[in-house]
Scaffold this motif. Structure first.
Motif, short mmCIF file in Angstrom:
data_model
loop_
_atom_site.label_atom_id
_atom_site.label_comp_id
_atom_site.label_asym_id
_atom_site.label_seq_id
_atom_site.Cartn_x
_atom_site.Cartn_y
_atom_site.Cartn_z
N SER A 64 0.85 -1.18 0.00
CA SER A 64 0.00 0.00 0.00
C SER A 64 0.89 1.24 0.00
N THR A 65 0.32 2.34 -0.39
CA THR A 65 1.05 3.60 -0.41
C THR A 65 0.09 4.71 -0.04
N SER A 66 0.64 5.85 0.34
CA SER A 66 -0.21 7.00 0.65
C SER A 66 0.45 8.26 0.11
N PHE A 67 -0.39 9.24 -0.17
CA PHE A 67 0.06 10.50 -0.74
C PHE A 67 -0.54 11.65 0.06
N ASN A 68 0.25 12.63 0.41
CA ASN A 68 -0.23 13.88 0.99
C ASN A 68 -0.45 14.84 -0.17
N LEU A 69 -1.68 15.22 -0.41
CA LEU A 69 -2.04 16.01 -1.57
C LEU A 69 -2.77 17.28 -1.16
N PRO A 70 -2.65 18.33 -1.96
CA PRO A 70 -3.44 19.53 -1.67
C PRO A 70 -4.92 19.24 -1.93
N PRO A 71 -5.80 19.95 -1.25
CA PRO A 71 -7.23 19.73 -1.50
C PRO A 71 -7.61 20.11 -2.92
N GLY A 72 -8.63 19.45 -3.43
CA GLY A 72 -9.10 19.72 -4.78
C GLY A 72 -9.19 18.45 -5.59
N PRO A 73 -9.44 18.58 -6.88
CA PRO A 73 -9.58 17.40 -7.72
C PRO A 73 -8.23 16.79 -8.08
N VAL A 74 -8.20 15.46 -8.19
CA VAL A 74 -7.01 14.74 -8.64
C VAL A 74 -7.49 13.57 -9.50
N ASP A 75 -6.83 13.39 -10.64
CA ASP A 75 -7.14 12.27 -11.53
C ASP A 75 -6.19 11.12 -11.21
N VAL A 76 -6.76 9.94 -10.96
CA VAL A 76 -5.98 8.75 -10.62
C VAL A 76 -6.18 7.72 -11.73
N ARG A 77 -5.07 7.25 -12.28
CA ARG A 77 -5.12 6.21 -13.33
C ARG A 77 -4.24 5.05 -12.90
N LEU A 78 -4.69 3.85 -13.16
CA LEU A 78 -3.96 2.63 -12.80
C LEU A 78 -3.52 1.93 -14.07
N ARG A 79 -2.33 1.35 -14.04
CA ARG A 79 -1.80 0.68 -15.23
C ARG A 79 -0.86 -0.44 -14.83
N LEU A 80 -0.96 -1.58 -15.50
CA LEU A 80 0.02 -2.65 -15.31
C LEU A 80 1.33 -2.20 -15.94
N LEU A 81 2.41 -2.30 -15.20
CA LEU A 81 3.71 -1.85 -15.69
C LEU A 81 4.52 -3.01 -16.22
N PRO A 82 5.25 -2.79 -17.31
CA PRO A 82 6.14 -3.85 -17.79
C PRO A 82 7.26 -4.03 -16.78
N GLY A 83 7.67 -5.25 -16.60
CA GLY A 83 8.71 -5.51 -15.61
C GLY A 83 9.41 -6.80 -15.89
N GLN A 84 9.98 -7.35 -14.85
CA GLN A 84 10.77 -8.57 -14.98
C GLN A 84 9.92 -9.82 -14.85
N MET A 85 8.66 -9.68 -14.49
CA MET A 85 7.78 -10.83 -14.36
C MET A 85 7.30 -11.24 -15.75
N PRO A 86 7.19 -12.53 -16.03
CA PRO A 86 6.68 -12.96 -17.35
C PRO A 86 5.22 -12.57 -17.52
N GLY A 87 4.87 -12.15 -18.71
CA GLY A 87 3.49 -11.78 -19.01
C GLY A 87 3.12 -10.36 -18.66
N CYS A 88 4.09 -9.54 -18.28
CA CYS A 88 3.80 -8.16 -17.91
C CYS A 88 4.14 -7.16 -19.01
N ALA A 89 4.26 -7.65 -20.22
CA ALA A 89 4.55 -6.76 -21.35
C ALA A 89 3.35 -5.84 -21.57
N PRO A 90 3.61 -4.59 -21.93
CA PRO A 90 2.48 -3.67 -22.12
C PRO A 90 1.62 -4.08 -23.29
N GLY A 91 0.35 -3.90 -23.13
CA GLY A 91 -0.61 -4.22 -24.19
C GLY A 91 -1.33 -2.94 -24.59
#
Length: 128
Positions: A64-91
């Motif tokens: 888990s992670t946490s962020f201290n952010l200023p008040p207001g709107p924030v856009d959050v996007r999630l994405r699988l990242l390419p890495g050293q694990m097999p099958g994690c190539a970007p699509g």
């Protein structure tokens, strides 16, 4: 002995002048917590957390992670990242983001889950 007693009285007097620290006055920010639980996302790939289209964090399973952010709107996007694990190539890139509106002093917790359209945020209890 008298010198030690005088220094103790002086120290206590100096402490009485210093105001106590308070976290309530510093609520000019909000806290956004994001967790990744093993049962929610079956992939062993690393997940990138983008805040306003900037990579702000990376999570593996059971992290888990946490962020201290200023008040207001924030856009959050999630994405699988390419890495050293097999099958994690970007699509095909998912460009959907979730807009959250944060208020000063607010703590919000979300968990990453898999939905019909891919990775998504689901609000979670703080557990206090």
């Amino acid at each position: 002995m008298i010198r030690a007693a005088m220094s103790l009285v002086g120290l206590l007097g100096a402490l009485a002048v210093v105001p106590p620290a308070s976290a309530e006055g510093n609520s000019d920010y909000s806290v956004l917590m994001i967790s990744r639980e093993r049962l929610e996302v079956a992939s062993s790939c690393e997940i990138g957390i983008y805040l306003n289209d900037q990579l702000a964090g990376r999570l593996f399973q059971e992290q888990s992670t946490s962020f201290n952010l200023p008040p207001g709107p924030v856009d959050v996007r999630l994405r699988l990242l390419p890495g050293q694990m097999p099958g994690c190539a970007p699509g095909i890139e998912d460009q959907r983001s979730t807009r959250l509106t944060l208020q000063a002093g607010q703590i919000k917790k979300y968990r990453i889950a898999t939905g019909h359209k891919g990775l998504e945020l689901r609000q979670a209890n703080l557990g206090y």
